[in-house]
Scaffold this motif. Sequence first.
Motif, PDB file in Angstrom:
ATOM      1  N   LEU A  44      12.387 -14.234   5.564  1.00  0.00           N
ATOM      2  CA  LEU A  44      11.402 -13.907   6.595  1.00  0.00           C
ATOM      3  C   LEU A  44       9.946 -13.374   6.240  1.00  0.00           C
ATOM      4  O   LEU A  44       9.968 -12.990   4.987  1.00  0.00           O
ATOM      5  CB  LEU A  44      12.149 -12.562   7.450  1.00  0.00           C
ATOM      6  CG  LEU A  44      13.374 -12.868   8.167  1.00  0.00           C
ATOM      7  CD1 LEU A  44      13.969 -11.545   8.710  1.00  0.00           C
ATOM      8  CD2 LEU A  44      13.451 -13.929   9.089  1.00  0.00           C
ATOM      9  N   LYS A  45       9.357 -13.837   7.025  1.00  0.00           N
ATOM     10  CA  LYS A  45       7.967 -13.603   6.527  1.00  0.00           C
ATOM     11  C   LYS A  45       7.698 -11.926   7.135  1.00  0.00           C
ATOM     12  O   LYS A  45       8.118 -11.506   8.195  1.00  0.00           O
ATOM     13  CB  LYS A  45       6.771 -14.374   7.452  1.00  0.00           C
ATOM     14  CG  LYS A  45       5.304 -14.136   7.343  1.00  0.00           C
ATOM     15  CD  LYS A  45       4.648 -14.557   8.349  1.00  0.00           C
ATOM     16  CE  LYS A  45       4.701 -16.090   8.357  1.00  0.00           C
ATOM     17  NZ  LYS A  45       3.683 -16.806   9.375  1.00  0.00           N
ATOM     18  N   ILE A  46       6.966 -11.156   6.233  1.00  0.00           N
ATOM     19  CA  ILE A  46       6.924  -9.699   6.420  1.00  0.00           C
ATOM     20  C   ILE A  46       5.379  -9.464   6.345  1.00  0.00           C
ATOM     21  O   ILE A  46       4.642 -10.070   5.569  1.00  0.00           O
ATOM     22  CB  ILE A  46       7.526  -8.712   5.580  1.00  0.00           C
ATOM     23  CG1 ILE A  46       7.255  -8.888   4.132  1.00  0.00           C
ATOM     24  CG2 ILE A  46       9.179  -8.936   5.773  1.00  0.00           C
ATOM     25  CD1 ILE A  46       7.887  -7.866   3.303  1.00  0.00           C
ATOM     26  N   GLY A  47       4.854  -8.456   7.080  1.00  0.00           N
ATOM     27  CA  GLY A  47       3.425  -7.996   6.993  1.00  0.00           C
ATOM     28  C   GLY A  47       3.672  -6.700   6.456  1.00  0.00           C
ATOM     29  O   GLY A  47       4.422  -5.951   6.943  1.00  0.00           O
ATOM     30  N   ILE A  48       2.743  -6.287   5.775  1.00  0.00           N
ATOM     31  CA  ILE A  48       2.598  -5.068   5.382  1.00  0.00           C
ATOM     32  C   ILE A  48       1.035  -4.315   5.540  1.00  0.00           C
ATOM     33  O   ILE A  48       0.210  -5.029   5.407  1.00  0.00           O
ATOM     34  CB  ILE A  48       2.627  -4.906   3.592  1.00  0.00           C
ATOM     35  CG1 ILE A  48       3.766  -5.717   3.227  1.00  0.00           C
ATOM     36  CG2 ILE A  48       2.315  -3.563   3.110  1.00  0.00           C
ATOM     37  CD1 ILE A  48       4.094  -5.876   1.687  1.00  0.00           C
TER      38      ILE A  48
END
Length: 113
Positions: A44-48
Amino acid sequence: LIDATNEQKEIKVSKGEQSLNLVHVDDVTQVIRNAIFTSDYDNLKIGIASDKEYTVNQLIKLISKHKKINIARERNEYRNDEVITLTYLDDNMIYVKDRVAEYISARVGCYGK
């Protein structure tokens, strides 16, 4: 901003209304390590992101609490690709605790560190 302040250089800035979300590299690597070893984020694409945003003007104000900062305001125009308001992923955002003020405090006056 910090390096120029420590070197007592003039800093030419725009109006300073751009939003920034600054995350310490240690926090980024910790989130990535956790994602690698957790099946919840498999492929999955994650954002931080930090739990706090700052404008350039707010960063200047934080730095100036520790040391005189030489700012030439509105000397630079906004670039065509300037981000004024940030956008985030709808899902899979991971927010970390803001550490900007403590980072500034540790770095201002500590040139070369």
